[in-house]
Design an enzyme around this catalytic site. Structure first.
Site, mmCIF file in Angstrom:
data_model
loop_
_atom_site.group_PDB
_atom_site.id
_atom_site.type_symbol
_atom_site.label_atom_id
_atom_site.label_comp_id
_atom_site.label_asym_id
_atom_site.label_seq_id
_atom_site.Cartn_x
_atom_site.Cartn_y
_atom_site.Cartn_z
ATOM 1 C CB THR A 16 -19.815 -30.144 -9.386
ATOM 2 O OG1 THR A 16 -20.031 -30.430 -10.770
ATOM 3 C CG2 THR A 16 -19.147 -28.787 -9.254
ATOM 4 C CG PHE A 36 -27.138 -27.432 -9.958
ATOM 5 C CD1 PHE A 36 -26.134 -28.216 -10.510
ATOM 6 C CD2 PHE A 36 -28.144 -28.062 -9.240
ATOM 7 C CE1 PHE A 36 -26.140 -29.600 -10.359
ATOM 8 C CE2 PHE A 36 -28.163 -29.439 -9.087
ATOM 9 C CZ PHE A 36 -27.150 -30.215 -9.643
ATOM 10 C CB CYS A 92 -24.546 -25.623 -13.259
ATOM 11 S SG CYS A 92 -23.761 -27.107 -13.890
#
Length: 1057
Positions: free
Chosen positions: A269, A396, A403
């Site tokens: 990511t 996120f 996350c």
């Protein structure tokens, strides 16, 4: 049961499997969201999946009392390797998730991540060192290098384990296996189990990729056990930590699952975020300038430290905006805990997969405005970000399953971006590059290549053709073409030529100057304006040839102009320069804007103007003559200033015959990703009307477009014209030659090439001769009669040459006793240019296909030749057949020339002939959206042509269908059949006739689009200004002035000749 959720047509048993792009499903999901709106559902092999695409749904689905993360689809397949790791654990069933989450949360708080700064900077320095050593001309693949960076960083920071990716030429085997594993996991989620079981080699590869990944985490764990350390990194916490609530630790299997989770999610990511950020900065020069100024002001040359993290507000805004438009994790899946109703009307059963499509929710105009597609970091600065509605920005994830590594990624990205921008000026390898995506578990830019120019060094000029559509795969070590080719370099004065060009005119003029330079005593270097950015050359004269595009700089000049507009101090005090501008007077308000800005700003900040600014009007008869006159004066000024002398003995291009053509060269053609394929090529008009054709192409993989964009075509000269040139020089098309150049050239040099290939694809044979060309012919070996004829042409150039479109070849054929060497002929000709055509389709119809609606130029030659004049590109396109390969590229149009995302806004479209092209794309898009169940405002189409029986394009097919659907009301103007169009001959006449409906559409918020020749645009505007004058009771001047004010943002034109 509530309102039915819309769904596309499905195939029995398979459902919607074939609806999704196998390699890039996010593209299909995005197009479906644009077609069906806030919600739709798909059936994937019997599995019902609902897709939520609006902010309102995203906000509602973020209620963790009603919805919970669901590990399904491709994420469920990733679980094959990561098991009950933090990312793929099924909660509440997998109890290890709770233990790991409580143990590891403190390891990712701000204080802990600050302690990882030195390790992060260690790896970042390796990337910087690599880019510095490869140099400015090396082509960098940022996605690959950022993958190396983030993979090494998470490994070193979390596990104290060095992968040393920057010390190997290839990509680390783990990264290769991981990428392949994630891609295959995504494909498996939409593949029938019976089909999967028969794919033995694919299954074996999938298992082997898991083995490679598992082997690395086992090695890391075993290495730590054999070499214990005092440093308390994340691996130490997993191995030795105990949960305070249960007293339990993590098993070896769970540790391995989480190590693999961190290696995958912890780098994939972040590398995507860095790549998206670089892309958006390079496409938005103002944002890049502001960010660089913030870094230079607050950090300067010193290394960034942990104390600087989160203290650069514009950097944070840039990162937020990059993640809004490029959320690397573009979707997350939730499921209702009980049967429920969402959006107050859609019933959803317990456990049903609901995919929150952040890629589209982040573009919801209700939150982000009509400019939601625009990269604008200011919307994310300080209070603006805080004022966003709750749960609007979710790159996120969200809540308990959000996350865990967000602070780590956020700090790492800041350190990397600041360090890179401190050390380098970044430049796109292809200035016309538009975003392509690659999808594994995440998305990131694909085929994005850049150059990293050290900021503290002197200029690094890079020349890339604005007309080059053939994009070869680049590697990080690949060299860009050298912009300087010299002969007896030490004897000549340096000369630097910079251009800003989208379509090739300015580049062609720049090439002319470079080709002429050796004869005037100069050693030429040629490059784009952006390639020098804030380091303009100072050891020789700087010649700038550039254009304005509706008042904006060319793609390869935008960063230079942005730098120049914000220059400070005396950075230009020792620069000596001259500027020539290309423009079109049809754009009165912005004509020559960019050349004028460059010329005046350089002078204002101390640069010395060597020669007056030249102007060339591409819409006028004297375009080439204006450049020739300016160039002639330029050489006079340069020779006086630098004490050089002109030598007619210097030849810029040399030619050697390689083959006498006794045997035919064997050419091996390979499929190229930049090649489109012709699908359909059909006639639209009757034999009595000028020819219009409909051409459909299949795009290369990964190429995308929007309704209103252009398709750029790189054509070849008509075969008849090529054969004329061969005959004039007594050559066979099968003869091979080898060219060598004494300066920069766009011709193929230093390799054998067939002369027919050079004449066909590298030069413009039909362009009118310039005054410079006439002068060269006058100085060639001539008879008296030829000299007299050439003098007559020269004395009245505009009437005898330009207006008649007499080419150099025409003149040489008419005057056969002129002795002109072939190399000089080739050097006189401009390079082959791309031609841009408005796309006449919508990606909602077919994301992989585009159509063009073209006029074929085959008209009597005004030069007096017996054969008709053939348009280069239209003749090329007209001759294509299904299956032919065409070198093409999608180019974005003016940001205003796209249909609004608000479907309640009516369109008022005015066009004539092939100017219908973009309007057809707009209407096709609105028709697809209406057929999908969305409410669409009815639009007005004013279309002009000859008659309903000759050239009423799509009149009995698409336009009739869309009229019956209620999408459009077509108002025709038939110039040769006015009785069929309310007595109206031209478009502007019909607009005037239907004044009441036009005003009604305006009051309803309608947006106006005009496409056609300048006469059409001028006529339409005159009528609309008259409406303004009459309704507001204004005089002529007031009506014109207020027209621009009231139509701001609502009136877009696309003018062609």
């Amino acid at each position: 049961m509530g309102t039915p959720i819309p769904t596309p047509p499905a195939v029995p048993f398979l459902g919607h499997v074939n609806t999704l792009d196998k390699d890039l499903p996010i593209r299909s999901l995005d197009l479906l969201a644009r077609q069906y709106g806030e919600i739709y559902q798909l059936n994937i092999l019997g599995d019902r999946r609902i897709f939520a695409n609006s902010y309102e749904l995203q906000n509602e689905l973020s209620d963790e009392k009603r919805f919970r993360k669901k590990v399904a689809g491709n994420l469920g397949m990733v679980r094959n390797a990561t098991g009950d790791g933090l990312f793929t654990a099924r909660v509440p069933e997998d109890k290890n998730w709770y233990i790991a989450h409580r143990l590891l949360m403190p390891s990712f708080n701000a204080a802990s991540v600050y302690g990882m700064t030195d390790d992060m900077m260690d790896v970042i320095s390796q990337l910087v060192l690599k880019w510095e050593r490869f140099g400015a001309k090396s082509v960098v693949d940022p996605a690959t290098d950022f993958t190396r960076l983030t993979l090494d960083a998470i490994s070193l920071c979390a596990m104290s384990y060095r992968l040393n990716s920057f010390y190997r030429e290839d990509v680390h085997p783990f990264a290769v296996a991981m990428s392949d594993f994630l891609i295959e996991s995504g494909k498996r989620s939409t593949r029938a189990s019976i089909v999967q079981s028969m794919m033995t080699s694919t299954n074996a590869k999938y298992e082997n990729d898991q083995r490679i990944m598992g082997q690395l985490v086992s090695e890391i764990l075993e290495d730590r056990r054999t070499k214990p350390q005092e440093k308390q990194d994340i691996l130490s916490v997993m191995m030795n930590g105990r949960d305070k609530e249960t007293g339990l630790g993590l098993s070896d299997d769970n540790i391995k699952h989480n190590l693999l989770t961190f290696l995958i999610a912890g780098h994939e990511t972040t590398s995507g975020m860095l790549t998206f950020t670089v892309y958006y900065l390079l496409k938005n020069p103002e944002a890049l300038r502001k960010l660089r100024e913030e870094i230079d002001t607050q950090i300067g040359d010193r290394p960034m430290t942990a104390q600087d993290v989160n203290k650069l507000p514009y950097l944070i805004a840039v990162m937020r905006e990059s993640l809004r438009l490029g959320p690397t994790a573009p979707a997350r899946t939730v499921a209702p805990l009980e049967d429920t109703t969402i959006a107050g009307k859609y019933f959803v059963e317990k456990g049903t997969s609901i995919i929150i499509n952040a890629y589209n929710t982040h573009r919801d105009p209700k939150v982000w405005g009509e400019d939601a597609e625009k990269f604008r970091p200011e919307r994310m600065v300080g209070g603006n970000f805080d004022a966003l509605p709750p749960n609007a920005w979710q790159p996120f994830g969200f809540g308990m399953r959000g996350c865990i590594g967000r602070p780590f990624a956020w700090q790492e990205a800041q350190l990397a971006l600041v360090t890179i921008l401190q050390r380098f000026d970044l430049v796109l390898h292809d200035p016309a590059y538009e975003l392509e995506l690659k999808q594994t578990l995440t998305i990131k830019p694909h085929n994005l290549y850049i150059h990293a120019l050290p900021r503290k060094n002197s200029s690094h000029m890079l020349a890339f053709s604005s007309a080059n559509l053939h994009k070869e795969a680049a590697t990080s070590a690949q060299k860009a073409p050298d912009a300087t080719v010299t002969t007896d370099a030490a004897k000549l004065q340096s000369l630097y030529i910079l251009y800003g060009s989208n379509t090739g005119n300015s580049e062609s003029f720049a090439q002319r100057i470079a080709s002429d330079a050796p004869a005037h005593g100069f050693r030429a270097s040629i490059g784009t304006l952006d390639s020098v950015l804030d380091h303009p050359p100072k050891d020789g004269p700087l010649i700038i040839v550039t254009a304005s595009y509706e008042g904006q700089p060319a793609d390869n000049a935008a960063h230079f102009v942005e730098w120049l507009l914000n220059i400070r101090g005396s950075q230009c005090s020792t620069v000596k320069y001259a500027v020539f501008g290309c423009g079109n007077r049809d754009w009165v308000k912005t004509y020559q804007r960019i050349p004028r800005i460059i010329d005046e700003t350089l002078a204002e900040y101390g640069a010395t103007r060597l020669h007056h600014r030249g102007e060339g009007d591409a819409s006028g008869a004297a375009f080439f003559e204006e450049f020739d006159g300016w160039e002639k004066g330029l050489w006079t000024k340069l020779s006086e200033t630098y004490k050089t002398t002109h030598s007619s003995d210097v030849i810029g291009l040399d030619l050697k015959m390689v083959s006498r053509g006794a045997t035919r060269a064997e050419l091996l053609r390979q499929r190229d990703t930049a090649l489109g394929t012709v699908v359909i090529n059909k006639l639209l008009t009757s034999p009595n009307a000028p020819t219009k054709r409909h051409v459909e192409f299949e795009l290369p993989d990964g190429m995308t477009y929007r309704a209103g964009d252009y398709l750029a075509i790189l054509p070849v000269n008509p075969d008849r014209v090529v054969r004329r040139a061969l005959a004039r020089f007594g050559l066979s098309g099968e003869q091979e030659i080898e060219l060598s150049a004494g300066g920069p050239t766009s011709l193929p040099v230093n390799r054998p090439v067939m002369i027919s290939a050079v004449l066909s694809g590298y030069v413009e044979l039909s362009q009118p001769a310039t005054t410079r060309d006439i002068d060269i012919l006058l100085h060639a070996k001539n008879s008296q009669s030829s000299l007299k004829a050439l003098q007559t042409l020269s004395e009245n150039y505009a009437e005898n040459v330009f207006m008649k479109r007499l080419s150099v070849l025409d003149i040489l054929e008419a005057l056969p006793d002129i002795v002109l060497p072939l190399p000089m002929f080739l050097e006189m000709l401009p390079s082959m240019r791309i031609r841009q055509y408005s796309i006449s389709s919508s990606p909602l119809w077919n994301a992989q296909h585009v159509t063009l609606t073209i006029s074929v130029i085959n008209v009597p030659a005004i030069s007096g030749r017996t054969e008709p004049f053939l348009g280069v590109a239209s003749t090329y396109l007209a001759g294509l057949q299904a299956g032919d390969k065409v070198q093409l590229s999608v180019r974005t149009s003016n940001v205003a020339f796209h249909p609004p995302s608000d479907l309640s806004v009516p369109l008022v479209m005015m066009c004539a002939g092939s100017g219908l092209a973009p309007m057809r794309g707009f209407l096709q898009e609105r028709a697809m959206q209406k057929q999908a169940g969305q409410d669409v405002a009815k639009s007005l189409l004013f279309f002009g042509c000859r008659s309903p029986s000759e050239d009423f394009l799509y009149g009995d097919s698409d336009l009739k269908e869309w009229s019956d659907l209620g999408v459009v009301d077509v108002r025709s103007a038939f110039s040769r059949s006015t009785a069929d169009s309310e007595g109206c001959r031209y478009v502007q006449d019909r607009v005037r006739h239907d004044k009441t409906d036009v005003i009604k559409a305006f009051l309803a918020g309608g947006k106006f689009f005009v496409c056609g020749a300048s006469k059409v645009a001028a006529g339409v505007k005159q009528v609309l200004v008259e409406f303004n004058k009459e309704t507001r009771h204004l005089d002529d001047e007031g009506a014109l002035a207020t027209f621009d004010e009231i139509m701001s943002g609502r009136y877009a034109t696309d003018i062609f000749e």
